[in-house]
Design an enzyme around this catalytic site. Structure first.
Site, short mmCIF file in Angstrom:
data_model
loop_
_atom_site.label_atom_id
_atom_site.label_comp_id
_atom_site.label_asym_id
_atom_site.label_seq_id
_atom_site.Cartn_x
_atom_site.Cartn_y
_atom_site.Cartn_z
N ASN A 10 0.88 -1.18 0.00
CA ASN A 10 0.00 0.00 0.00
C ASN A 10 0.91 1.22 0.00
OD1 ASN A 10 -1.78 2.06 0.55
ND2 ASN A 10 -2.27 1.38 2.64
N TRP A 11 0.99 1.86 -1.16
CA TRP A 11 1.92 3.01 -1.27
C TRP A 11 1.36 4.28 -0.64
CZ3 TRP A 11 4.33 2.93 -6.92
CH2 TRP A 11 5.19 1.82 -7.03
N LYS A 12 0.07 4.26 -0.28
CA LYS A 12 -0.57 5.44 0.31
C LYS A 12 -0.35 6.66 -0.63
CE LYS A 12 -0.09 3.27 4.76
NZ LYS A 12 0.04 3.38 6.21
N HIS A 94 -9.50 1.36 5.21
CA HIS A 94 -8.20 1.54 5.88
C HIS A 94 -8.37 2.51 7.04
CE1 HIS A 94 -4.08 2.70 6.65
NE2 HIS A 94 -3.71 1.60 6.02
N GLU A 96 -6.66 4.88 8.02
CA GLU A 96 -6.41 6.29 7.66
C GLU A 96 -7.63 6.91 6.97
OE1 GLU A 96 -2.70 5.60 5.64
OE2 GLU A 96 -1.76 5.12 7.56
N GLU A 164 -5.35 -4.84 10.82
CA GLU A 164 -4.29 -3.85 11.00
C GLU A 164 -4.53 -3.07 12.29
OE1 GLU A 164 -2.37 -2.65 7.02
OE2 GLU A 164 -4.17 -1.45 7.25
N GLY A 170 2.63 2.25 10.70
CA GLY A 170 3.60 3.32 10.52
C GLY A 170 4.36 3.69 11.77
N SER A 204 3.37 -2.15 10.29
CA SER A 204 4.82 -2.22 10.45
C SER A 204 5.40 -3.59 10.10
CB SER A 204 5.23 -1.79 11.87
OG SER A 204 4.88 -0.43 12.09
N GLY A 225 2.77 -1.22 4.25
CA GLY A 225 2.80 0.19 3.90
C GLY A 225 4.22 0.65 3.62
N GLY A 226 4.86 1.22 4.63
CA GLY A 226 6.18 1.83 4.46
C GLY A 226 7.20 0.95 3.74
#
Ligand code: PGA
Length: 249
Positions: A10-12, A94, A96, A164, A170, A204, A225-226
């Site tokens: 997930n590149w956000k 998600h 976010e 999640e 993150g 993470s 993600g990251g």
């Protein structure tokens, strides 16, 4: 019968066209992977990403969709548009999106239904906040989110769940393997199609913790993600997939 492991990035809100060499870079790991690999770039990159990812066997997905098929919704994107651009999956709910855009379980349900109707597999995200976990409410919160956001699935339709924990996203913190195992087990018990539905862990996930998380019987992959922004880290996570060929319970 086994569930095929899914490693999803997930590149956000990250990534420009000059970063799409990513797909060729991760190709060696994908070629040897015992898993499906999916990347969810920002919508601006979706069509180009689909074109560049396909030769390497990587699929692409959206990060959100609107519940409606089309209409007067400035700035929004429908599931059919994602599919038209080459998406096989879409992340819905998600944390976010839930936090930044006030999305409720009902909103997430409507988006998941829209995705299924458009032939796009929804990845439905659930997870508790730190306060909820500390109050001993994690299982109840996730059960409530699932009950409110799981669509009715007709034969042949697929959906994916991503657990999640919000406090792990993150932050570099991950849930313990015991907590992940217990939550995934509880989630599976609540699914209408428990044997065939993939449950991903996210929060993470990194090269150094992926193997132990992915080794858990009820963890069918990861939402990353990251670490999905860095081809070397993402490849290391893909390589961490051991053969998850345990018989299904
Ligand atoms: P993270 O994000 O891997 O950077 O924690 C996961 C996610 O938000 O899906």
């Amino acid at each position: 019968m086994t569930r095929r492991t899914l490693i999803a990035g997930n590149w956000k809100m990250n990534g420009l066209a000059d970063g799409l060499g990513f797909f060729a870079e991760i190709a060696p790991a994908v070629a040897k992977a015992d898993a499906d690999v999916l990347v969810c770039p920002p919508a601006t990159l979706l069509r180009d990403a689909a074109r560049l990812a396909a030769p390497h066997g990587v699929r692409v997905g959206g990060q959100d969709c609107h519940a409606a098929t089309s209409g007067a919704h400035t700035g929004d994107i429908s599931a059919a548009m994602l599919r038209d651009a080459g998406a096989s999956h879409v992340i819905v709910g998600h944390s976010e999106r839930r936090a930044d855009h006030g999305e409720s379980d009902g909103d997430v349900l409507a988006k998941a239904e829209a995705a299924l109707a458009a032939g796009v597999t929804p990845i439905i995200c659930v997870g508790e906040t730190r306060e909820e976990r500390e109050a001993g409410q994690a299982a109840a919160v996730v059960a409530r989110q699932l009950a409110g956001s799981l669509p009715v699935v007709s034969p042949g339709m697929e959906l994916v769940i991503a657990y999640e924990p919000v406090w792990a996203i993150g932050t570099g913190l991950t849930a313990s393997v015991e907590d992940v195992a217990a939550m995934h087990d509880a989630i599976r018990d609540q699914l209408p199609e428990p044997l065939t539905t993939c449950i991903l862990y996210g929060g993470s996930v990194k090269p150094d913790n992926a193997a132990e998380l992915l080794a858990l019987a009820d963890v069918d992959g990861a939402l990353v993600g990251g670490a999905s922004l860095n081809p070397l880290d993402f490849m290391a996570i893909i390589k961490a997939v051991s053969r998850k060929s345990e018989p299904l319970r």
